[in-house]
Design a protein around this motif. Structure first.
Motif, PDB file in Angstrom:
ATOM      1  N   SER A   8       0.796  -1.222   0.000  1.00  0.00           N
ATOM      2  CA  SER A   8       0.000   0.000   0.000  1.00  0.00           C
ATOM      3  C   SER A   8       0.831   1.276   0.000  1.00  0.00           C
ATOM      4  CB  SER A   8      -0.953   0.010   1.202  1.00  0.00           C
ATOM      5  OG  SER A   8      -0.245   0.095   2.419  1.00  0.00           O
ATOM      6  N   HIS A   9       2.171   1.149  -0.041  1.00  0.00           N
ATOM      7  CA  HIS A   9       3.009   2.350  -0.086  1.00  0.00           C
ATOM      8  C   HIS A   9       4.411   1.966  -0.525  1.00  0.00           C
ATOM      9  CE1 HIS A   9       3.707   6.581   1.486  1.00  0.00           C
ATOM     10  NE2 HIS A   9       4.938   6.170   1.224  1.00  0.00           N
ATOM     11  N   ALA A  39       3.608   6.046  -3.807  1.00  0.00           N
ATOM     12  CA  ALA A  39       3.470   7.363  -3.201  1.00  0.00           C
ATOM     13  C   ALA A  39       4.336   8.379  -3.943  1.00  0.00           C
ATOM     14  CB  ALA A  39       3.857   7.319  -1.731  1.00  0.00           C
ATOM     15  N   GLU A  96       2.246  11.748  -0.727  1.00  0.00           N
ATOM     16  CA  GLU A  96       2.258  11.598   0.709  1.00  0.00           C
ATOM     17  C   GLU A  96       2.433  12.976   1.339  1.00  0.00           C
ATOM     18  OE1 GLU A  96       5.906   9.611   3.333  1.00  0.00           O
ATOM     19  OE2 GLU A  96       5.761   9.100   1.213  1.00  0.00           O
ATOM     20  N   ILE A 129      -2.732   9.964   2.065  1.00  0.00           N
ATOM     21  CA  ILE A 129      -1.661   9.145   2.627  1.00  0.00           C
ATOM     22  C   ILE A 129      -0.864  10.063   3.537  1.00  0.00           C
ATOM     23  CG2 ILE A 129       0.417   7.818   2.124  1.00  0.00           C
ATOM     24  CD1 ILE A 129      -0.830   7.163  -0.625  1.00  0.00           C
ATOM     25  N   HIS A 131       1.946  11.066   6.276  1.00  0.00           N
ATOM     26  CA  HIS A 131       3.241  10.864   6.929  1.00  0.00           C
ATOM     27  C   HIS A 131       3.206  11.671   8.224  1.00  0.00           C
ATOM     28  CE1 HIS A 131       7.812  10.723   6.933  1.00  0.00           C
ATOM     29  NE2 HIS A 131       7.585  11.767   7.731  1.00  0.00           N
ATOM     30  N   HIS A 158       0.472   6.269   7.254  1.00  0.00           N
ATOM     31  CA  HIS A 158       1.450   5.409   6.592  1.00  0.00           C
ATOM     32  C   HIS A 158       2.651   5.153   7.505  1.00  0.00           C
ATOM     33  CE1 HIS A 158       5.348   5.693   4.473  1.00  0.00           C
ATOM     34  NE2 HIS A 158       5.357   6.973   4.748  1.00  0.00           N
ATOM     35  N   CYS A 159       3.241   3.955   7.356  1.00  0.00           N
ATOM     36  CA  CYS A 159       4.465   3.582   8.093  1.00  0.00           C
ATOM     37  C   CYS A 159       4.287   3.858   9.588  1.00  0.00           C
ATOM     38  CB  CYS A 159       5.661   4.345   7.532  1.00  0.00           C
ATOM     39  SG  CYS A 159       7.254   3.780   8.134  1.00  0.00           S
ATOM     40  N   SER A 178      -1.224   1.759   8.638  1.00  0.00           N
ATOM     41  CA  SER A 178      -0.421   0.909   7.767  1.00  0.00           C
ATOM     42  C   SER A 178       0.909   0.559   8.427  1.00  0.00           C
ATOM     43  CB  SER A 178      -0.159   1.609   6.432  1.00  0.00           C
ATOM     44  OG  SER A 178       0.545   0.745   5.559  1.00  0.00           O
ATOM     45  N   SER A 180       4.729  -1.078   8.184  1.00  0.00           N
ATOM     46  CA  SER A 180       5.844  -1.258   7.252  1.00  0.00           C
ATOM     47  C   SER A 180       6.850  -2.237   7.844  1.00  0.00           C
ATOM     48  CB  SER A 180       6.521   0.101   7.006  1.00  0.00           C
ATOM     49  OG  SER A 180       7.194   0.512   8.198  1.00  0.00           O
ATOM     50  N   GLU A 206       2.621  -2.429   4.038  1.00  0.00           N
ATOM     51  CA  GLU A 206       3.368  -1.683   3.034  1.00  0.00           C
ATOM     52  C   GLU A 206       4.849  -1.987   3.171  1.00  0.00           C
ATOM     53  OE1 GLU A 206       4.700   2.438   4.310  1.00  0.00           O
ATOM     54  OE2 GLU A 206       2.647   2.424   5.121  1.00  0.00           O
ATOM     55  N   ASP A 208       7.172   0.816   1.971  1.00  0.00           N
ATOM     56  CA  ASP A 208       7.845   2.113   1.933  1.00  0.00           C
ATOM     57  C   ASP A 208       9.200   1.968   1.257  1.00  0.00           C
ATOM     58  OD1 ASP A 208       8.025   4.851   2.258  1.00  0.00           O
ATOM     59  OD2 ASP A 208       8.835   4.761   4.292  1.00  0.00           O
TER      60      ASP A 208
END
Length: 264
Positions: A8-9, A39, A96, A129, A131, A158-159, A178, A180, A206, A208
Motif C-alpha cells: 500500500s506504499h 506514493a 504523501e 496518505i 506521513h 502510513h508507516c 499501515s 511497514s 506496506e 515504503d
C-alpha cells in the motif's frame, strides 16, 4: 500459490531501481503482490510515476508533496496536483502529505503545505496518505478540527510508528493504520502493540521501499516483494495466519483506494 497481497506504499521511481526493475516486478508478482500504491513526494515525480503505471498495470499512485519537501510547494502546485489527479484514474490518493517534526521544526511551513492538500482531497473525494513523525499531537488537533465540520478526508497513517494511544485517536477519525518493515524490528515495541490491537478492518501493510527493509534484510534496499515479510510479522503478532492477514489487509486497501483486485 502465495497469498494475495497489496503493497500500500512504495517508491520504485527512485534511481536505485533503474537497473533491475523488471526483475523486481517479477519478484513482487511471484510473492503474490497484486496491487502497488506508489506514493509521490513532490510534483516533478508525477510523469515518471505515470510512466511506471503504464509499464506495470498493477500499479496505482498518489500525487502530493511530502512534509520534508515543502520547498517544492509553489503558487500553482495545488492546481498541478488537482489536474494530475483528474487526468488519470490511476491516481487513487493525495499524498504523501503530513507533518515531520523529527528532522525539522518548521511546523507553520509544513501546515501551509498540508492544509491545501487536505482541502484538495476533500474536493476530489480522494483518500490521503499521511506521513506523521514526532507530530501526532498537532496532526490530531488539525484533523479533529476539520472533522468538526466534515472537512477531514478518509485516509491512512502510513508507516505507523506511534503508540496505541495515538493510534486510537486516528482510528476515531476513521483513518486506517499501515504497518511497514519497522514492525519486524525487535525493539519496535509500540508498533508491535499497535499491530496486536488494531481493528481487523482498519489496517494495511506496506514496504515504503526502498526504505525500511524488513528483518532479515534490514539495512538493504527494500522492494515490494518484501511486503510478505511485513504481513507475516503482523500475522505472528495477531495470532493469525499469513493468509488471514493478507486477505484482510488487501481487502482493506482495496476498499480505501478503490483498487479493484478482481481485475488483476
Amino acid at each position: 500459490m502465495p497469498a494475495t497481497l497489496v503493497d500500500s506504499h512504495c517508491h520504485i521511481v527512485f534511481r536505485n531501481f533503474d537497473d533491475d526493475i523488471d526483475l523486481v516486478a517479477q519478484r513482487w508478482r511471484d510473492a503474490g503482490v497484486r496491487r502497488l500504491v506508489h506514493a509521490c513526494v513532490e510534483p516533478s515525480e508525477i510523469p515518471a510515476i505515470r510512466a511506471l503505471a503504464d509499464r506495470f498495470p498493477e500499479l496505482r499512485y498518489s500525487v502530493g508533496v511530502h512534509p520534508l519537501d515543502t520547498e517544492h510547494w509553489q503558487s500553482d502546485t495545488a492546481r498541478v496536483l488537482r489536474q494530475a489527479a483528474i487526468d488519470d484514474p490511476r491516481v487513487v490518493a493525495i499524498g504523501e502529505l503530513g507533518l515531520d517534526l523529527f528532522r525539522v521544526r518548521n511546523l507553520d511551513e509544513q501546515l501551509a503545505v498540508l492544509v491545501p492538500q487536505l482541502d484538495l482531497a476533500v474536493e476530489l473525494d480522494l483518500p490521503v496518505i499521511i506521513h506523521c513523525r514526532d507530530a501526532a499531537e498537532p496532526m490530531l488537533d488539525l484533523l479533529r478540527d476539520r472533522a468538526s465540520d466534515q472537512r477531514c478526508p478518509r485516509g491512512v497513517m502510513h508507516c505507523w510508528g506511534g503508540t496505541p494511544e495515538e493510534m486510537a485517536g486516528f482510528l476515531e477519525l476513521g483513518l486506517f493504520i499501515s504497518f511497514s518493515g519497522t514492525v519486524t524490528f525487535p525493539k519496535a515495541e509500540a508498533t508491535h502493540a499497535c499491530a496486536r490491537v488494531v481493528p481487523a478492518d482498519r489496517f494495511l501493510v506496506e514496504t515504503d521501499c526502498p526504505f525500511l527493509a524488513p528483518v532479515p534484510r534490514r539495512g538493504k534496499r527494500n522492494e515490494p516483494a518484501f511486503v510478505a515479510a511485513v504481513a507475516a510479522r503482523v500475522a505472528e503478532l495477531r495470532g493469525e495466519s499469513l493468509e488471514q492477514v493478507a486477505q484482510t489487509s488487501s481487502a482493506n486497501a482495496a476498499r480505501l483506494f478503490g483498487l479493484g483486485l478482481d481485475s488483476v
